[in-house]
Write a protein that holds these residues in place. Sequence first.
Motif, short mmCIF file in Angstrom:
data_model
loop_
_atom_site.label_atom_id
_atom_site.label_comp_id
_atom_site.label_asym_id
_atom_site.label_seq_id
_atom_site.Cartn_x
_atom_site.Cartn_y
_atom_site.Cartn_z
N LEU A 55 0.83 -1.20 0.00
CA LEU A 55 0.00 0.00 0.00
C LEU A 55 0.87 1.25 0.00
O LEU A 55 0.56 2.24 -0.69
CB LEU A 55 -0.94 -0.01 1.22
N ALA A 56 1.97 1.23 0.75
CA ALA A 56 2.87 2.37 0.78
C ALA A 56 3.51 2.60 -0.60
O ALA A 56 3.66 3.75 -1.04
CB ALA A 56 3.96 2.16 1.83
N MET A 57 3.86 1.52 -1.29
CA MET A 57 4.43 1.66 -2.63
C MET A 57 3.42 2.28 -3.59
O MET A 57 3.75 3.16 -4.40
CB MET A 57 4.87 0.28 -3.14
N LEU A 58 2.17 1.83 -3.53
CA LEU A 58 1.13 2.40 -4.39
C LEU A 58 0.86 3.86 -4.01
O LEU A 58 0.60 4.69 -4.88
CB LEU A 58 -0.15 1.58 -4.28
N ALA A 59 0.90 4.15 -2.71
CA ALA A 59 0.67 5.53 -2.26
C ALA A 59 1.74 6.47 -2.82
O ALA A 59 1.44 7.59 -3.25
CB ALA A 59 0.67 5.57 -0.73
N TRP A 60 2.99 6.01 -2.83
CA TRP A 60 4.06 6.82 -3.42
C TRP A 60 3.83 6.98 -4.92
O TRP A 60 4.06 8.04 -5.49
CB TRP A 60 5.42 6.16 -3.14
N HIS A 61 3.34 5.94 -5.56
CA HIS A 61 3.08 5.99 -7.00
C HIS A 61 1.99 7.01 -7.32
O HIS A 61 1.98 7.59 -8.42
CB HIS A 61 2.65 4.61 -7.49
N LEU A 62 1.07 7.25 -6.38
CA LEU A 62 0.00 8.23 -6.60
C LEU A 62 0.54 9.63 -6.85
O LEU A 62 -0.13 10.47 -7.46
CB LEU A 62 -0.95 8.26 -5.41
N THR A 63 1.75 9.91 -6.37
CA THR A 63 2.32 11.25 -6.50
C THR A 63 3.14 11.41 -7.78
O THR A 63 3.77 12.46 -7.98
CB THR A 63 3.22 11.57 -5.28
N LYS A 64 3.14 10.41 -8.64
CA LYS A 64 4.05 10.39 -9.80
C LYS A 64 3.89 11.60 -10.70
O LYS A 64 4.87 12.13 -11.23
CB LYS A 64 3.81 9.11 -10.59
N ALA A 100 -6.66 11.01 2.38
CA ALA A 100 -5.20 11.15 2.29
C ALA A 100 -4.64 10.57 1.00
O ALA A 100 -3.49 10.86 0.64
CB ALA A 100 -4.53 10.49 3.50
N PHE A 101 -5.41 9.72 0.30
CA PHE A 101 -5.01 9.24 -1.02
C PHE A 101 -5.54 10.15 -2.12
O PHE A 101 -4.87 10.43 -3.10
CB PHE A 101 -5.54 7.82 -1.26
N VAL A 102 -6.79 10.59 -1.96
CA VAL A 102 -7.46 11.36 -3.01
C VAL A 102 -6.76 12.70 -3.25
O VAL A 102 -6.49 13.08 -4.39
CB VAL A 102 -8.94 11.59 -2.65
N LEU A 103 -6.44 13.41 -2.17
CA LEU A 103 -5.87 14.75 -2.32
C LEU A 103 -4.50 14.74 -3.00
O LEU A 103 -4.29 15.50 -3.97
CB LEU A 103 -5.80 15.45 -0.95
N PRO A 104 -3.54 13.92 -2.56
CA PRO A 104 -2.24 13.93 -3.25
C PRO A 104 -2.33 13.49 -4.70
O PRO A 104 -1.65 14.04 -5.57
CB PRO A 104 -1.40 12.94 -2.42
N PHE A 105 -3.17 12.49 -4.97
CA PHE A 105 -3.29 11.96 -6.32
C PHE A 105 -3.82 13.01 -7.30
O PHE A 105 -3.26 13.21 -8.38
CB PHE A 105 -4.21 10.73 -6.31
N LEU A 106 -4.88 13.69 -6.91
CA LEU A 106 -5.49 14.67 -7.81
C LEU A 106 -4.77 16.01 -7.78
O LEU A 106 -4.92 16.81 -8.70
CB LEU A 106 -6.97 14.85 -7.45
N ALA A 107 -3.98 16.26 -6.73
CA ALA A 107 -3.21 17.50 -6.66
C ALA A 107 -1.89 17.40 -7.40
O ALA A 107 -1.32 18.41 -7.81
CB ALA A 107 -2.95 17.88 -5.20
N ALA A 108 -1.40 16.18 -7.58
CA ALA A 108 -0.07 15.99 -8.17
C ALA A 108 0.11 16.67 -9.52
O ALA A 108 1.12 17.36 -9.73
CB ALA A 108 0.24 14.49 -8.27
N PRO A 109 -0.83 16.55 -10.47
CA PRO A 109 -0.63 17.23 -11.76
C PRO A 109 -0.52 18.75 -11.62
O PRO A 109 0.24 19.39 -12.35
CB PRO A 109 -1.87 16.84 -12.57
#
Length: 383
Positions: A1-10, A198-207
């Motif tokens: 899960l931590a690996m996928l969480a880091w991937h969300l910020t790609k 905590a997953f939604v915000l970083p993922f959609l904010a990253a771009p």
Amino acid sequence: LAMLAWHLTKQAESLVARVFLAGPMFVIAAVMWTHRPLMIGLLSFVIVMLAVERPSFDLRWLVPLLWIWVNSHGSYPLAGVYLVALAAGSWLDGTKPVRELETLKLVVLGILVGGIANPYGPKMLFFPVRMLGRIDVLQHIQEWKSPVFSDLFARAFLVLLVLAIVALVRRGSWRAALPIMIFSASALMSVRNMAVAAFVLPFLAAPGLAGLGSVRLKAQSKPATVFTVLAGIVVGISVTVGAMLPSFSTDRYPSSAIDVLDENGIFDEQIRVFHSDVIGNFLAYRYGDDAEVFIDDRFELHSEELVNDYLKIRAGNKGWDTALDRWGVDVVLFRDSGPLFQLITRDDAWTVVWQTPEADPDETEAGEVGELETFIACRVSSD
């Protein structure tokens, strides 16, 4: 899960931006990720988030994934909420939400399959609805309350919220804004929703944060690469050591009071003992399947009558004594710092038979509440 969480910020691209997004996310994770079926729900949610964005992902895999999710944890409706928000946002942006609706269709199919192919039948589908219908009761559970921003993890969420706002200002879209608003609002209303937000915000904010910072992961300098590897090793060691350490302590539970009840055969004779939900958890831990528990903190699984009477007795509200009568309680095990102790000591039908000694202020840490404020009371008419 931590690996996928880091991937969300790609999509933030630079190391600096990704660290700023992942840091608060992992601070929240340190508190919210626990050894519970919740983890299956979080993992499934992240997979759904990534699946809808990856054309190469075969969406048919979502059907068995949702079957597992439905049969593991009641958070599965959040997948539908997220996808509907994405689709609505795309429509507001003037884009047809083809991928979003296709993903939603297979998620719904998986939910229906999971809701039918299980030991409990279709009623599994209505469990989240029934649970939310008792929100007035759930508000007495800590994780269902609004966050207190004196806590570090709650402040970390505020950092994520600020970063998401900055991202929307830099590169805003309804497709990102709608899910961010919905899941941020849910997190501000209930602590338990913060783990998902905590997953939604970083993922959609990253771009929207792409381009911030000078170190890009695709072309790092050698020192930056070494730093990243060392940071990963430190985090990995910390997580491993943390997992090997004891996960809980029994010091703050009333072990001595329970020993007294045990020595007098109270549990063997199955005499009804009233106690707090927290003590109910401890009794289940201590005695396993043989535990005689009045109530524990799974309020959503207990009858409404039991929960309402428990809250009435605990608070010492009018009718507390008749509620004890209704449930056939002959022994009370509780803390004497609340109103219940005062009421029992003034009621001729009850007598306090045991109390823990008062704490020595010189030996008690500030804010510590151990078993030193516990009492046992019995009905005068009982043996």
